[in-house]
Design an enzyme around this catalytic site. Sequence first.
Site, PDB file in Angstrom:
ATOM      1  N   GLN A  28     134.459-134.388  31.238  1.00  0.00           N
ATOM      2  CA  GLN A  28     134.539-134.832  29.835  1.00  0.00           C
ATOM      3  C   GLN A  28     134.705-136.352  29.832  1.00  0.00           C
ATOM      4  OE1 GLN A  28     136.997-132.403  27.192  1.00  0.00           O
ATOM      5  NE2 GLN A  28     137.301-130.970  28.875  1.00  0.00           N
ATOM      6  N   HIS A  53     133.579-137.215  39.558  1.00  0.00           N
ATOM      7  CA  HIS A  53     132.331-136.741  38.945  1.00  0.00           C
ATOM      8  C   HIS A  53     131.433-137.928  38.563  1.00  0.00           C
ATOM      9  CE1 HIS A  53     129.563-134.312  36.766  1.00  0.00           C
ATOM     10  NE2 HIS A  53     129.841-134.902  35.627  1.00  0.00           N
ATOM     11  N   LYS A  87     117.219-130.320  36.009  1.00  0.00           N
ATOM     12  CA  LYS A  87     118.022-129.239  35.404  1.00  0.00           C
ATOM     13  C   LYS A  87     118.233-129.504  33.912  1.00  0.00           C
ATOM     14  CE  LYS A  87     122.750-129.140  35.676  1.00  0.00           C
ATOM     15  NZ  LYS A  87     124.058-129.101  36.341  1.00  0.00           N
ATOM     16  N   ASP A 140     131.061-124.789  39.725  1.00  0.00           N
ATOM     17  CA  ASP A 140     131.982-124.121  38.802  1.00  0.00           C
ATOM     18  C   ASP A 140     131.542-122.658  38.657  1.00  0.00           C
ATOM     19  OD1 ASP A 140     133.641-123.325  36.783  1.00  0.00           O
ATOM     20  OD2 ASP A 140     133.338-125.060  35.512  1.00  0.00           O
ATOM     21  N   SER A 141     130.628-122.369  37.730  1.00  0.00           N
ATOM     22  CA  SER A 141     130.146-120.985  37.593  1.00  0.00           C
ATOM     23  C   SER A 141     129.194-120.621  38.735  1.00  0.00           C
ATOM     24  CB  SER A 141     129.407-120.839  36.261  1.00  0.00           C
ATOM     25  OG  SER A 141     128.212-121.601  36.295  1.00  0.00           O
ATOM     26  N   GLY A 142     128.635-121.614  39.388  1.00  0.00           N
ATOM     27  CA  GLY A 142     127.648-121.379  40.457  1.00  0.00           C
ATOM     28  C   GLY A 142     126.227-121.366  39.937  1.00  0.00           C
ATOM     29  N   GLY A 143     126.067-121.403  38.603  1.00  0.00           N
ATOM     30  CA  GLY A 143     124.729-121.321  38.002  1.00  0.00           C
ATOM     31  C   GLY A 143     123.790-122.413  38.491  1.00  0.00           C
TER      32      GLY A 143
HETATM   33  C1  R5P Z   1     127.459-131.323  36.663  1.00  0.00           C
HETATM   34  O1  R5P Z   1     127.010-132.417  36.347  1.00  0.00           O
HETATM   35  C2  R5P Z   1     128.167-131.130  37.959  1.00  0.00           C
HETATM   36  O2  R5P Z   1     127.810-132.098  38.909  1.00  0.00           O
HETATM   37  C3  R5P Z   1     127.902-129.746  38.523  1.00  0.00           C
HETATM   38  O3  R5P Z   1     126.513-129.638  38.795  1.00  0.00           O
HETATM   39  C4  R5P Z   1     128.314-128.668  37.547  1.00  0.00           C
HETATM   40  O4  R5P Z   1     129.630-128.865  37.105  1.00  0.00           O
HETATM   41  C5  R5P Z   1     128.178-127.295  38.203  1.00  0.00           C
HETATM   42  O5  R5P Z   1     128.518-126.332  37.272  1.00  0.00           O
HETATM   43  P1  R5P Z   1     128.066-124.813  37.443  1.00  0.00           P
HETATM   44  O6  R5P Z   1     128.418-124.387  38.844  1.00  0.00           O
HETATM   45  O7  R5P Z   1     128.871-124.092  36.385  1.00  0.00           O
HETATM   46  O8  R5P Z   1     126.607-124.755  37.157  1.00  0.00           O
END
Ligand code: R5P
Length: 314
Positions: free
Chosen positions: A94, A127, A193, A223-226
């Site tokens: 954020q 980040h 993406k 995070d979610s791995g998506g």
């Molecule tokens: C986004 O900019 C981050 O660098 C990660 O790619 C993101 O937080 C990964 O999130 P998720 O695993 O939920 O897709």
Amino acid sequence: MKLIAGNSNLTLSKAIAKRLGANLTDAEIRRFSDSEVFVEIQENVRGEDVFVVQSTSSPANDHLMELLIIIDALSRASASRITAVMPYFGYARQDRKAGPRTPISAKLVANLITTAGADRVLTLDLHAGQIQGFFDIPTDNLFAVKDIKEHILSAFHQDKESLCVVSPDVGGVVRARALANRLGGVPLAIVDKRRPRAGVSEVMNIIGEVEGLNCVLFDDIIDSGGTLCNAAEALMEQGAKSVCAYVTHGVLSGDAVERIEQTAALRRLIVTDSIEATAAFKASPKTEQLSVAALLGEAIRRIAHEESVSSLFD
Ligand code: R5P
């Protein structure tokens, strides 16, 4: 020098203490019955250079509050310098107004840490590097890239020529390029993406040639791995020989580990120990943890001795 651990990642805190040949300072951190955090530092810290190790990982708000209250306790106990060592800096995503009437929570968290009494911050793979500017106190942002490079070289030593580093999104290109360069200039590819809404990601295109290559996805957060699972599937569809992923911060919320196990395209996931591994992560045959205790320990030692931290990455 004193080292104090919050409750977020005791395994890493103990490993850092071991690297430094130090003991963790005795501190009682407990909850009142209504869940308020109470901290009592049980050793004299007057005039000490104190390092507080706490990742603001899940439960993020509890761990953040613990960190703030530990810093407040140290400041009121006359510690001479307090460094917030945050291997994982939560709320970092954020970092800008994502829409009208939304907060910049990373800035708020930086303000809270400073107001609590921290004199400096030590963190890892922020980040976005600009978040350092949210603090008006010195901030050292370490990089896991060196440790990750070593791991890749030992995993692919016979197949180094066929490596390709892949950034899972446009925002991660600088990070991925740094890894590709450290690996001796291996090719770089980029996943285009799209995030139609929070928590959902879609692959639009792959930029770069991946056919027949062992692809190494490199990201700061899973995070979610998506993001990584979708990227791995898209890379295999484009003819990649194999796909594995290296990530600094294994947030791995919800059923992320299960999702990784079920994604055949993703051969392996390696994350650092900036966040304490869950039981599901430890039990998975597809996942592995890479320790950054030595990196953090050395950075703490250098800060305590007023030595260069940036030269760690020369
Ligand atoms: C986004 O900019 C981050 O660098 C990660 O790619 C993101 O937080 C990964 O999130 P998720 O695993 O939920 O897709």
